[in-house]
Design an enzyme around this catalytic site. Structure first.
Site, PDB file in Angstrom:
ATOM      1  N   HIS A  89       0.843  -1.197   0.000  1.00 22.37           N
ATOM      2  CA  HIS A  89       0.000   0.000   0.000  1.00 22.37           C
ATOM      3  C   HIS A  89       0.882   1.252   0.000  1.00 22.37           C
ATOM      4  O   HIS A  89       0.701   2.149  -0.820  1.00 22.37           O
ATOM      5  CB  HIS A  89      -0.921  -0.017   1.218  1.00 22.37           C
TER       6      HIS A  89
ATOM      7  N   ASP B 121       5.962  21.371 -26.937  1.00 19.27           N
ATOM      8  CA  ASP B 121       5.996  20.029 -26.338  1.00 19.27           C
ATOM      9  C   ASP B 121       7.078  20.016 -25.275  1.00 19.27           C
ATOM     10  O   ASP B 121       7.685  21.046 -24.982  1.00 19.27           O
ATOM     11  CB  ASP B 121       6.280  18.961 -27.407  1.00 19.27           C
TER      12      ASP B 121
ATOM     13  N   TRP C 101       7.629  -0.001   3.671  1.00 19.37           N
ATOM     14  CA  TRP C 101       8.149   0.667   2.471  1.00 19.37           C
ATOM     15  C   TRP C 101       9.554   1.200   2.725  1.00 19.37           C
ATOM     16  O   TRP C 101      10.286   1.494   1.802  1.00 19.37           O
ATOM     17  CB  TRP C 101       7.209   1.798   2.022  1.00 19.37           C
TER      18      TRP C 101
ATOM     19  N   SER D 169      12.762   6.026 -14.389  1.00 18.48           N
ATOM     20  CA  SER D 169      11.654   6.768 -14.985  1.00 18.48           C
ATOM     21  C   SER D 169      11.594   8.188 -14.430  1.00 18.48           C
ATOM     22  O   SER D 169      11.466   9.161 -15.181  1.00 18.48           O
ATOM     23  CB  SER D 169      10.350   6.016 -14.720  1.00 18.48           C
TER      24      SER D 169
ATOM     25  N   THR E   5       7.546  26.891   5.549  1.00 21.13           N
ATOM     26  CA  THR E   5       6.239  26.277   5.341  1.00 21.13           C
ATOM     27  C   THR E   5       5.143  27.217   5.850  1.00 21.13           C
ATOM     28  O   THR E   5       4.109  27.389   5.204  1.00 21.13           O
ATOM     29  CB  THR E   5       6.151  24.925   6.070  1.00 21.13           C
TER      30      THR E   5
ATOM     31  N   LYS F 273       4.386  29.962   3.430  1.00 25.95           N
ATOM     32  CA  LYS F 273       3.504  29.555   2.337  1.00 25.95           C
ATOM     33  C   LYS F 273       2.041  29.599   2.766  1.00 25.95           C
ATOM     34  O   LYS F 273       1.180  30.138   2.060  1.00 25.95           O
ATOM     35  CB  LYS F 273       3.852  28.145   1.839  1.00 25.95           C
TER      36      LYS F 273
HETATM   37  C1  HEM Z   1      -8.216   5.454   1.643  1.00 24.27           C
HETATM   38  C2  HEM Z   1      -7.176   6.147   2.043  1.00 24.27           C
HETATM   39  C3  HEM Z   1      -6.087   5.550   2.888  1.00 24.27           C
HETATM   40  C4  HEM Z   1      -6.212   4.743   3.977  1.00 24.27           C
HETATM   41  C5  HEM Z   1      -7.491   4.257   4.635  1.00 24.27           C
HETATM   42  C6  HEM Z   1      -4.890   4.422   4.398  1.00 24.27           C
HETATM   43  C7  HEM Z   1      -4.592   3.622   5.478  1.00 24.27           C
HETATM   44  C8  HEM Z   1      -3.329   3.217   5.838  1.00 24.27           C
HETATM   45  C9  HEM Z   1      -3.019   2.323   6.891  1.00 24.27           C
HETATM   46  C10 HEM Z   1      -4.037   1.694   7.835  1.00 24.27           C
HETATM   47  C11 HEM Z   1      -1.683   2.152   6.923  1.00 24.27           C
HETATM   48  C12 HEM Z   1      -0.900   1.228   7.818  1.00 24.27           C
HETATM   49  C13 HEM Z   1      -0.329   1.922   8.958  1.00 24.27           C
HETATM   50  C14 HEM Z   1       0.601   1.032   9.708  1.00 24.27           C
HETATM   51  O1  HEM Z   1       0.187  -0.020  10.196  1.00 24.27           O
HETATM   52  O2  HEM Z   1       1.771   1.447   9.821  1.00 24.27           O
HETATM   53  C15 HEM Z   1      -1.135   2.967   5.907  1.00 24.27           C
HETATM   54  C16 HEM Z   1       0.205   3.089   5.636  1.00 24.27           C
HETATM   55  C17 HEM Z   1       0.752   3.948   4.696  1.00 24.27           C
HETATM   56  N1  HEM Z   1       0.040   4.762   3.826  1.00 24.27           N
HETATM   57 FE1  HEM Z   1      -1.986   4.893   3.697  1.00 24.27          FE
HETATM   58  N2  HEM Z   1      -3.995   5.033   3.592  1.00 24.27           N
HETATM   59  C18 HEM Z   1      -4.693   5.732   2.649  1.00 24.27           C
HETATM   60  C19 HEM Z   1      -4.181   6.526   1.648  1.00 24.27           C
HETATM   61  C20 HEM Z   1      -2.829   6.765   1.447  1.00 24.27           C
HETATM   62  C21 HEM Z   1      -2.299   7.679   0.473  1.00 24.27           C
HETATM   63  C22 HEM Z   1      -3.086   8.521  -0.528  1.00 24.27           C
HETATM   64  C23 HEM Z   1      -0.972   7.655   0.597  1.00 24.27           C
HETATM   65  C24 HEM Z   1      -0.079   8.523  -0.261  1.00 24.27           C
HETATM   66  C25 HEM Z   1       1.158   8.375  -0.489  1.00 24.27           C
HETATM   67  C26 HEM Z   1      -0.631   6.711   1.654  1.00 24.27           C
HETATM   68  C27 HEM Z   1       0.641   6.387   2.097  1.00 24.27           C
HETATM   69  C28 HEM Z   1       0.947   5.457   3.069  1.00 24.27           C
HETATM   70  C29 HEM Z   1       2.284   5.103   3.469  1.00 24.27           C
HETATM   71  C30 HEM Z   1       3.595   5.650   2.900  1.00 24.27           C
HETATM   72  C31 HEM Z   1       2.163   4.151   4.476  1.00 24.27           C
HETATM   73  C32 HEM Z   1       3.290   3.469   5.251  1.00 24.27           C
HETATM   74  C33 HEM Z   1       3.529   2.092   4.774  1.00 24.27           C
HETATM   75  C34 HEM Z   1       4.517   1.405   5.660  1.00 24.27           C
HETATM   76  O3  HEM Z   1       4.305   1.420   6.889  1.00 24.27           O
HETATM   77  O4  HEM Z   1       5.489   0.846   5.138  1.00 24.27           O
HETATM   78  N3  HEM Z   1      -1.798   6.186   2.146  1.00 24.27           N
HETATM   79  N4  HEM Z   1      -2.151   3.598   5.244  1.00 24.27           N
END
Ligand code: HEM
Ligand SMILES: [Cu+2]
Lengths: 383, 526
Positions: free
Chosen positions: B78, B107, B143, B170, B329, B332
């Site tokens: 995710h 372009d 990640w 890319s 920040t 801004k």
């Molecule tokens: C429907 C919207 C979203 C929901 C419900 C959601 C929910 C979650 C949840 C529950 C986690 C896991 C947290 C954990 O256990 O550490 C997570 C991790 C993460 N999310 Fe989202 N998220 C959403 C959208 C996004 C978006 C738009 C991004 C944009 C970049 C994002 C980036 C991340 C990142 C970077 C992590 C950390 C992954 C990791 O721990 O390796 N999420 N998210």
């Protein structure tokens, strides 16, 4: 944008809650029981207040213009688009606020980092997935594993109040003593975190880092591993029992007694049934997390032991893997320094006789002792 | 320059391929922009579904739906896909569409490379998603890919490293293109300090990408050799150091989080003046603030690592430098508010998203300031507080700015107006849903719930249930967004050239939809 105000109100609530009466509810930092944790609590309150203040000023201004300066109410746009004085002011003022916040924060950092003059030292080692504790002054050594039964996790039994936060052997420390922690790990990075005493310290394999706390209230404080360490990262709780000096002494004496009993076990010979019975317990506590209670493992990740080549092959190789771990890079680490000779003998015997592995043989503590010796001798040659 | 003019001539004189081949071989910045945006949209639904699975498992304590290892795969993928598959490609899509239009260029500078930069992404995307079906499943180490945990994994870990390399390649190609286009292909009279702020933020972002992507590539290459060729960069037993990986990784990843937000600043700085009918306040200080944020982002990386046990001097340095970022920040945010002040505002969907961006991004900024305090961070790092923090900046920051930008430029791209009713419904459901998911996570983190856990202690139940409900509201309201976009592409009210009353800039001087070839002769800017 009504939700904004609700949010602001919630943020405000959170600030008010920090005045201790509401602090028991699980939406703020846990009630601190050490000087450092208290300082962190106050620092957090301070920053929250500053943030809420700025938020209100800035967004009140914005909402004022959202309401008053809308086209539908006939407002004409002004044409200014810069003002050096204003821009300098709103660069300098935040800077000054930040300096004001940096000072108390720096004081706490310095306090946290001062690990000198401890009353006692405990070495903490993270394993996948348990904690090891070595009391360097009192010579106590034990492991601490999740005590919540699998049935509660899988939802077939009622969950008790400390669900997932219960261990078999808690860390015990005397109240009011400066405890220095030496934190390390054996396989991957873990993090030892007990919020109430204000310590979170990563344990890094190959390195030792230190931290300290002095708990000023008798009680039981709970925390969890705070660094992703693989499959059972969520099942690696930490329990610290802060007790009176006398209770601590009594606890040390008891620990020493059971260590002696364990040492005596290592010199004994057991029947196969005794070994199997004890081995099952050792297996549940140490091996079932990966290989599963039914010995089936998790295909692709953790090998099945039921019918495996190791558990049905030569016993020496089987002992070797349990002592020293699997292939490098796999999650199977050696248990040589985690389990006693008797425990390893028991678990090996159990694995060879459980499920469909009806090998009918047994390993004795003496075999394990011999296998340990063999590798110590062989190690230099292998280098 | 002459290359670009040449490629452009070719298009003018020969029939170009149609159907599938048009998209595969296209060198047209508008086609490529659309490709990036569609790719991001598909990936948004992929990574979004993973988020909903995660939230479903966390609806109540206990293991209900999945095995912990699969849970870790979901959180990791995710995160990786949201960052590399959604936000970055979506911003590249905007850059491809808008940078030439805003600069009055025909372009991008290197159209052929542009095609390559895009088509590498689906390759990487397939590698990432496909790894779920490999033995042992997808990557489950977060990640952040910290060793030694990352060394333990199966074959999908090697595949992921390869995918990261490809995505980095890319990004670098895309960045070279954007920098060259901005520096060389501006219309006569369009000086750098007159250029729209969106181009400025992308120029700075592109430099960040070029500086940091090789660092990431280096880090993952070292992982790869540690895994397969017996090196010991990160293995203490062989003389290496696991913490060194974290330093290298965050030296990339901290600037990376600004890569994910600077173009958002740019989009919002285009949208707010349009609907306030007033020029952007403090244009010059916006440019300087963006540049200082970018520069500062290189000296603060270790604030992600306060718990590894740094010396006092290190903690203090990284704490102070991190706090410093709050100054530009803040500038801004103040400038955006001042732009609205005494404007003549209307609240079409893009403006709604932009206003929500300013408020909610600021909440994310404040929680960032809280985390900057090293002692407080010691309590909060790796808890749900951090999850709340970065979703406030990534969802209501990056993602909302993307929505704002899509609604803002979609009429220009398609020639049709979107449905304002559907747009507003999408907006309100998203804002409300988003806050229901992520606001309670602050409380969870403060109270001590670690992140990346599939099961939790009982005192965290209520807030988790609220968050899960919010996640489903937020997730399913994105179907409205999909509907709006598809409907607008198919048809709708005809959009005028200057779609918005207050819109300024060269893109609004060409017809809607923007013709396949624009600015055959460069416009002159006074
Ligand atoms: C429907 C919207 C979203 C929901 C419900 C959601 C929910 C979650 C949840 C529950 C986690 C896991 C947290 C954990 O256990 O550490 C997570 C991790 C993460 N999310 Fe989202 N998220 C959403 C959208 C996004 C978006 C738009 C991004 C944009 C970049 C994002 C980036 C991340 C990142 C970077 C992590 C950390 C992954 C990791 O721990 O390796 N999420 N998210
Ligand atoms: Cu752990």
């Amino acid at each position: 944008m009504k939700s904004m105000w609700q949010r602001a109100a919630l943020v405000g609530m959170m600030g008010a809650a920090s005045q201790s009466a509401l602090a028991d509810y699980a939406y703020n930092l846990q009630p601190p029981v050490s000087e450092v944790a208290r300082d962190i609590f106050h620092l957090h309150n301070l920053i929250m207040m500053v943030c809420i203040g700025i938020f209100i000023v800035v967004f009140a201004t914005m909402f004022y213009s959202l309401v008053k300066h809308r086209k539908s109410s006939g407002h004409q746009a002004a044409h200014f688009h810069e003002n050096t004085t204003v821009e300098i002011i709103w660069t300098v003022i935040p800077f000054i606020i930040l300096v004001g916040m940096a000072y108390p924060a720096a004081k706490v950092v310095i306090e946290m980092k001062d690990t000198s003059n401890p009353d006692m030292t405990v070495k903490i080692t993270g394993y996948q997935w348990k904690w090891g504790y070595d009391y360097l002054n009192d010579g106590v050594h034990f492991y601490s594993t999740l005590a919540t039964p699998r049935e509660q996790i899988n939802g077939t039994a009622e969950k008790d109040p400390h669900y997932l936060l219960e261990v078999d052997n808690p860390m015990v420390v005397p109240v009011g003593k400066r405890v220095r922690l030496l934190v390390t790990a054996n396989d991957v990075i873990h993090s030892w975190w007990v919020p109430a005493v204000g310590v979170k310290q990563d344990g890094i394999p190959g390195f030792i880092r230190d931290a300290w706390f002095k708990a000023d209230k008798i009680g039981t404080y709970r925390g969890q591993c705070a660094e992703l360490c693989g499959k059972d990262h969520g099942f690696m709780p930490i329990v610290v029992k802060v007790v009176s000096e006398d209770d601590y002494r009594a606890w040390v004496a008891k620990q020493k007694g059971s260590a002696q009993a364990a040492a005596a076990d290592n010199g004994k010979t057991f029947s196969r049934d005794e070994l199997v019975e004890r081995g099952e317990k050792v297996f549940q506590a140490n091996c079932a997390a990966c290989h599963q209670a039914n010995g089936m493992g998790i295909p692709g990740t953790f090998p099945a032991l039921n019918g495996s080549k190791v558990a049905t092959g030569p016993i020496a190789a089987h002992i070797g893997i349990v002592l020293h771990g699997g292939r490098p890079g796999t999650a199977m680490v050696g248990f040589a320094d985690r389990l006693s000779d008797a425990e390893i003998a028991a678990v090996v015997t159990y694995e060879r006789n459980a499920w469909n592995n009806k090998m009918g043989d047994a390993a004795q503590p003496a075999d394990i002792a011999a296998a340990r010796g063999a590798v110590v001798a062989a190690a230099p040659a292998a280098q | 320059m002459s290359d670009a003019a040449h490629a452009h001539d070719e298009h003018g004189h020969h029939a170009h391929p149609t159907g599938l081949m048009r998209w595969l071989t296209t060198t047209n910045h508008k086609d490529i922009g659309s490709l990036y945006l569609f790719f991001a949209l598909i990936m948004l639904f992929m990574a979004g579904s993973m988020a909903l699975l995660i939230r479903a498992e966390l609806f109540k304590p206990g293991l209900q739906l999945m095995h912990p290892d699969f849970f870790n795969q979901l959180t990791t993928m995710h995160g990786l896909i949201m960052i590399f598959g959604v936000i970055m490609p979506a911003f590249s899509g905007f850059a491809n569409w808008q940078v030439p239009l805003m600069l009055g260029a025909p372009d991008m500078a290197f159209p052929r490379m542009n095609n390559w930069a895009f088509w590498l992404l689906p390759v990487a995307g397939v590698m990432l998603l496909g790894s779920f079906w490999l033995p042992g499943g997808a990557v489950a180490g977060g990640w952040t890919m910290y060793p030694p945990l990352f060394i333990q994994g199966g074959v999908s870990y090697d595949l992921t490293i390869l995918a990261v390399h490809i995505m980095g390649l890319s990004s670098i190609m895309g960045s070279i293109n954007i920098i060259t286009t901005i520096l060389n292909m501006r219309a006569p009279g369009l000086t750098l300090m007159k250029m729209p702020l969106f181009c400025w933020t992308w120029l700075i972002t592109a430099y960040l990408l070029i500086a940091t992507m090789p660092v990431l590539a280096g880090a993952v290459t070292m992982l790869l050799t540690d895994r397969n060729f017996g090196t010991h960069f990160f293995n203490a037993a062989g003389g290496g150091d696991p913490v060194m990986f974290q330093h290298i990784f965050w030296f990339f990843a901290h600037p990376e989080v600004y890569i994910l937000i600077l173009p958002a600043f740019g989009i919002v700085s285009q949208v707010i003046p349009t609907f306030a009918r007033k020029p952007l306040f403090g244009y010059a200080s916006m440019v300087y603030a963006t540049a200082s944020i970018a520069i500062l982002s290189f000296i603060v990386w270790a604030h992600h690592m306060f718990t590894v046990g740094m010396p006092v001097a290190g903690q203090l340095f990284f704490m102070f430098s991190t706090m410093l970022i709050a100054v530009p920040t803040g500038v801004k945010v103040f400038n955006w508010v001042a732009t609205m002040w005494k404007g003549s505002m209307t609240f079409e969907t893009p403006m709604l998203f932009a206003i929500a961006f300013v408020c909610l991004f600021t909440i994310g900024g404040f929680s960032g300031l809280v985390l900057a305090m090293a002692p407080v961070d010691i309590q909060l790092q790796d808890t749900y507080y951090v999850v709340a923090h970065f979703h406030y900046v990534l969802v209501s920051g990056a993602l909302f700015s993307i929505f704002a930008g899509i609604y803002y430029w979609l009429p220009k791209w398609t020639g049709h107006m979107y449905s304002e009713t559907l747009g507003k419904t999408h907006f309100w459901l998203s804002v409300i849903g988003m806050n229901i998911v992520f606001f309670p996570m602050h409380f969870l983190g403060l109270a001590g719930m670690p992140r990346r856990i599939p099961d939790y202690a009982l005192q965290f139940t209520e807030f988790n249930q609220i968050a899960t409900v919010g996640a489903f509201i937020f997730g399913f309201s994105q179907l409205i967004f999909l509907t709006v976009v598809l409907k607008t592409i198919k048809g709708g009210a005809k959009a005028s050239d200057r779609v918005w009353e207050g819109a300024e800039g060269l893109e609004w001087t060409v017809p809607s939809p923007a013709p396949y070839h624009t600015f055959e002769t460069a416009p002159v800017v006074k």
